[in-house]
Structures are given as structure tokens and as C-alpha cells.
Scaffold this motif. Structure first.
Motif, short mmCIF file in Angstrom:
data_model
loop_
_atom_site.label_atom_id
_atom_site.label_comp_id
_atom_site.label_asym_id
_atom_site.label_seq_id
_atom_site.Cartn_x
_atom_site.Cartn_y
_atom_site.Cartn_z
N LEU A 246 -91.05 -3.77 51.35
CA LEU A 246 -92.45 -3.53 50.99
C LEU A 246 -92.59 -2.24 50.19
O LEU A 246 -93.34 -2.17 49.21
N GLU A 247 -91.87 -1.20 50.61
CA GLU A 247 -91.92 0.07 49.88
C GLU A 247 -91.35 -0.09 48.47
O GLU A 247 -91.88 0.47 47.51
N CYS A 248 -90.31 -0.87 48.36
CA CYS A 248 -89.71 -1.13 47.05
C CYS A 248 -90.72 -1.79 46.12
O CYS A 248 -90.88 -1.39 44.96
N ALA A 249 -91.44 -2.81 46.63
CA ALA A 249 -92.44 -3.51 45.81
C ALA A 249 -93.56 -2.57 45.40
O ALA A 249 -94.01 -2.58 44.25
N THR A 250 -94.02 -1.74 46.34
CA THR A 250 -95.11 -0.82 46.04
C THR A 250 -94.71 0.24 45.02
O THR A 250 -95.45 0.55 44.09
N ARG A 251 -93.52 0.81 45.19
CA ARG A 251 -93.05 1.83 44.25
C ARG A 251 -92.93 1.26 42.84
O ARG A 251 -93.27 1.92 41.86
N LEU A 252 -92.47 0.04 42.74
CA LEU A 252 -92.31 -0.59 41.43
C LEU A 252 -93.67 -0.82 40.77
O LEU A 252 -93.85 -0.54 39.58
N CYS A 253 -94.64 -1.33 41.53
CA CYS A 253 -95.98 -1.58 40.97
C CYS A 253 -96.65 -0.28 40.54
O CYS A 253 -97.33 -0.23 39.51
N LEU A 254 -96.47 0.78 41.33
CA LEU A 254 -97.04 2.08 40.96
C LEU A 254 -96.38 2.62 39.70
O LEU A 254 -97.05 3.18 38.82
N ALA A 255 -95.07 2.47 39.60
CA ALA A 255 -94.36 2.97 38.43
C ALA A 255 -94.78 2.25 37.15
O ALA A 255 -94.80 2.84 36.07
N LEU A 256 -95.17 0.98 37.28
CA LEU A 256 -95.56 0.18 36.12
C LEU A 256 -97.06 0.23 35.86
O LEU A 256 -97.54 -0.31 34.87
N GLY A 257 -97.82 0.88 36.76
CA GLY A 257 -99.27 0.97 36.59
C GLY A 257 -99.98 -0.35 36.75
O GLY A 257 -100.98 -0.62 36.07
N VAL A 258 -99.51 -1.21 37.66
CA VAL A 258 -100.13 -2.52 37.89
C VAL A 258 -101.46 -2.34 38.61
O VAL A 258 -101.53 -1.64 39.63
N ASP A 259 -102.53 -2.94 38.09
CA ASP A 259 -103.84 -2.83 38.71
C ASP A 259 -103.93 -3.68 39.98
O ASP A 259 -103.35 -4.77 40.06
N GLY A 260 -104.69 -3.19 40.95
CA GLY A 260 -104.94 -3.97 42.16
C GLY A 260 -103.70 -4.13 43.02
O GLY A 260 -102.68 -3.43 42.85
N LEU A 261 -103.80 -5.07 43.97
CA LEU A 261 -102.71 -5.30 44.91
C LEU A 261 -102.07 -6.68 44.77
O LEU A 261 -101.17 -7.03 45.53
N ARG A 262 -102.55 -7.45 43.79
CA ARG A 262 -101.98 -8.79 43.62
C ARG A 262 -100.51 -8.72 43.20
O ARG A 262 -99.73 -9.63 43.48
N GLY A 263 -100.13 -7.64 42.53
CA GLY A 263 -98.74 -7.48 42.12
C GLY A 263 -97.81 -7.44 43.32
O GLY A 263 -96.81 -8.16 43.38
N GLU A 264 -98.15 -6.59 44.30
CA GLU A 264 -97.32 -6.51 45.51
C GLU A 264 -97.30 -7.82 46.27
O GLU A 264 -96.25 -8.25 46.76
N LEU A 265 -98.47 -8.47 46.38
CA LEU A 265 -98.53 -9.73 47.11
C LEU A 265 -97.68 -10.80 46.43
O LEU A 265 -96.97 -11.57 47.09
N SER A 266 -97.75 -10.87 45.10
CA SER A 266 -96.93 -11.85 44.37
C SER A 266 -95.45 -11.56 44.55
O SER A 266 -94.64 -12.47 44.75
N LEU A 267 -95.09 -10.27 44.48
CA LEU A 267 -93.70 -9.88 44.68
C LEU A 267 -93.22 -10.28 46.07
O LEU A 267 -92.12 -10.84 46.23
N LEU A 268 -94.03 -10.00 47.08
CA LEU A 268 -93.66 -10.31 48.46
C LEU A 268 -93.46 -11.82 48.66
O LEU A 268 -92.45 -12.26 49.21
N ARG A 269 -94.43 -12.61 48.19
CA ARG A 269 -94.34 -14.06 48.39
C ARG A 269 -93.18 -14.67 47.62
O ARG A 269 -92.47 -15.56 48.13
N THR A 287 -83.58 -8.68 46.36
CA THR A 287 -84.41 -9.87 46.23
C THR A 287 -85.69 -9.54 45.48
O THR A 287 -86.14 -10.30 44.61
N VAL A 288 -86.29 -8.40 45.81
CA VAL A 288 -87.52 -7.96 45.12
C VAL A 288 -87.23 -7.75 43.64
O VAL A 288 -88.00 -8.17 42.77
N ALA A 289 -86.12 -7.08 43.33
CA ALA A 289 -85.77 -6.82 41.93
C ALA A 289 -85.53 -8.12 41.17
O ALA A 289 -85.85 -8.23 39.98
N GLN A 290 -84.99 -9.11 41.86
CA GLN A 290 -84.68 -10.39 41.22
C GLN A 290 -85.95 -11.10 40.74
O GLN A 290 -85.97 -11.69 39.66
#
Length: 324
Positions: A246-269, A287-290
């Protein structure tokens, strides 16, 4: 693209799949071929909306009126085409004119959204879809319910489906609201290797000359993929999701400036479905990076100072975070 379709088949909550690429690269063929790979689903009686007898709380009004559903039948998972020329009545459903004129009855004729419930709704050239149909799809995608109120009718029925859209980016862009509804995005290009192009042509020619024989030759491979998807569906509920993923997904979305939280949810699912499909027990950073390029490619804001494509930006962020 095939990987993304399989992930969505394992977990439809990932959301839709957006496929952009060159003409003639087999985008439509891949989507329509998906129906052969999906395990059949149970439908309550002769329900016109594909209600699931195992989920009483999500039954349509007609199934509820019949009381407890005691029987079910196996049917293929629907893969429904939505043509660009379709009217709103054809998509959402409308008054059954035949019954209205012949018997004076006000009956509802379900549309494509009803036919696609619990399956896939495919739109070729999705970037050319008319705005009023885009608005309709956005409403239904958000609520999971199709509401039709016209011609003296008021009908509600469940309409949850995986939206698959394909198109050529040169012919126009999608509205941001619709783009945001897609869980995964993939890019398809024409093969560059001579041997690969020859093999594609050979298979297509064989299919044109003998469709039944070609299908028989690939029955075993189809069965393997079908069994793999079915096993992943059974396994997905037990996949572990550690905080590190989860931390990996969040760090990546923050680094890319993704708006909202749908990015993390899509990554997780997507990562969970990928782990289930590959027979793993836990989501890892790998797996998250993949799945990151597919889950985030279409969510990045344009940077006028960075001419690199979305995929390159994601790969660069993964490298900077030590995830590659």
C-alpha cells in the motif's frame, strides 16, 4: 492488452479498460474473443437482466416479486457491442412498441446496458462516442443502476459491467470524466518483427478459410486460460495485502502527481488480480510495479515541461523509487 482483459475478468471492480493503438492491430478481435475464455455465470431463472441468484440484495424488481429464487441456469458471460450509431433508447431501453401497438400494454424493452450486466460492454472508437451517451454511461457506471423514465415508464434495473473502449488517439481525445472511469489503460502498436507479422497473417488466413477447424486447434489453450481465470477468482479473496504494498502504491501516485485516490485503488485491485492470476499469495512491491503503467498511464496530468510519454514517466518514477 490480453493481460489487462484477464485481470478485469478476475476482478471486475478494477473498472473499465481503455485500449488505444494503431488501426488493424486486433483490438476488437481480442475483446470479442474474450467471451470464449470466461467461465459461465449463473443467472436467476429467465431474468432479462442477468441477476445473480447468489446475491438476493442485488436482484431486479421482477426477481424480487417472484420471491426467493430457487433455480438458476448457466449462461455465457455477455460481451456486448455498443455501436457509435446506437440511440439512447437502444442503449438504456425503452417502451416495447410491439406490445404497445398490438395489445396496448406498457412494457419495457431492455437495452444494451441490461444485456451487458455482469459482463463486458465494448465500444469501438470510444473517443467518437456522442456526449449524451457518454453522460448516460457515466451515470450508470457511478451508480451501477440504469434508471429509465420516459413514455410513461419508470424502470430501474442493475447494470454493472466492465467497460472496454478502444480507439485511435489521432481521431480525438476522451472527456476527462469518462477517462477517469477506466481502471486500466493499454497501448497497442503494430508488430515490428517480420516473423511475428507473418504468424499473425498466417493465423488470420487459417481462420478465414476454416473457422471451425481453427477453433478446434485452440480449444485446449482456451480451456487452460479459462481454468486459470476461474482459479484466480477463487483465490483472490485470500490474497494478502501488506502495508508495504500500500505504501508503495501511495508513494508512486504522489511522485507522479495523480489526482484523487482512484490511482491507488486501481493499483491495489489490479495488483491483487495479478497476484491471483499468477498463483501468488501476497501482493509485493514488484506486483505493484508490474501493473503500474496500465493503472496510472491515463491518470497523469500533462506536463508542458516534460515531453516524455506517460509510460516513460511512470517507468522513471518507478526507477527513482527503487521499484524496478
Amino acid at each position: 492488452m490480453k493481460r489487462a482483459l484477464m485481470l478485469a475478468a478476475v476482478d471486475p471492480t478494477i473498472g473499465g479498460i481503455l485500449v488505444f493503438g494503431d488501426r488493424g492491430t486486433g483490438k476488437s478481435t481480442a475483446v470479442r474473443g474474450l467471451a470464449r475464455l470466461l467461465p459461465p455465470m449463473m443467472v436467476a431463472g429467465d431474468c432479462r437482466y442477468n441477476c445473480d441468484p447468489a446475491e438476493p440484495a442485488k436482484l431486479c424488481s421482477a426477481c424480487r416479486a417472484e420471491g426467493p429464487v430457487r433455480r438458476g441456469r448457466k449462461v455465457p458471460v455477455p460481451v456486448v457491442d455498443l455501436p457509435l450509431s446506437a440511440t439512447e433508447d437502444r442503449v438504456a431501453g425503452a417502451l416495447d412498441l410491439e406490445k404497445a401497438l398490438a395489445r396496448g400494454e406498457k412494457a419495457f424493452e431492455p437495452g444494451l446496458l441490461a444485456a451487458a450486466h455482469r459482463g463486458f460492454l465494448y465500444i469501438d472508437e470510444v473517443n467518437l462516442l456522442e456526449d449524451h451517451l457518454v453522460d448516460l454511461l457515466l451515470d450508470v457506471a457511478a451508480s451501477g443502476v440504469n434508471l429509465v423514465e420516459r413514455d410513461g415508464l419508470s424502470v430501474r434495473h442493475p447494470a454493472r459491467f466492465v467497460l472496454v473502449g478502444s480507439g485511435n488517439p489521432e481521431e480525438g481525445e476522451l472527456r476527462p470524466q469518462l477517462l477517469d472511469r477506466f481502471g486500466l489503460s493499454v497501448e497497442v502498436t503494430s508488430p515490428k518483427e517480420i516473423a511475428e507479422r507473418i504468424e499473425v497473417i498466417r493465423r488470420r488466413d487459417r481462420f478465414d478459410r476454416d473457422p471451425d477447424g481453427f477453433s478446434r486447434d485452440w480449444e485446449k489453450e482456451d480451456a487452460k486460460l479459462r481454468a486459470r481465470i476461474a482459479a484466480a477468482r477463487r483465490r483472490i479473496g485470500a490474497i494478502e495485502t501488506p502495508d508495504s504494498a500500500l505504501e508503495c502504491a501511495t508513494r508512486l501516485c504522489l511522485a507522479l502527481g495523480v489526482d484523487g485516490l482512484r490511482g491507488e485503488l486501481s493499483l491495489l485491485r489490479a495488483a491483487r488480480a495479478a497476484a491471483a492470476l499468477d498463483g501468488a499469495r501476497t501482493i509485493t512491491e514488484a506486483t505493484v510495479a508490474q501493473v503500474a503503467p496500465s493503472a496510472l498511464r491515463h491518470r497523469l496530468r500533462r506536463d508542458p515541461l516534460d515531453e516524455a510519454g506517460s509510460t516513460v514517466r511512470i517507468e522513471r518514477a518507478l526507477a527513482e523509487l527503487g521499484l524496478q
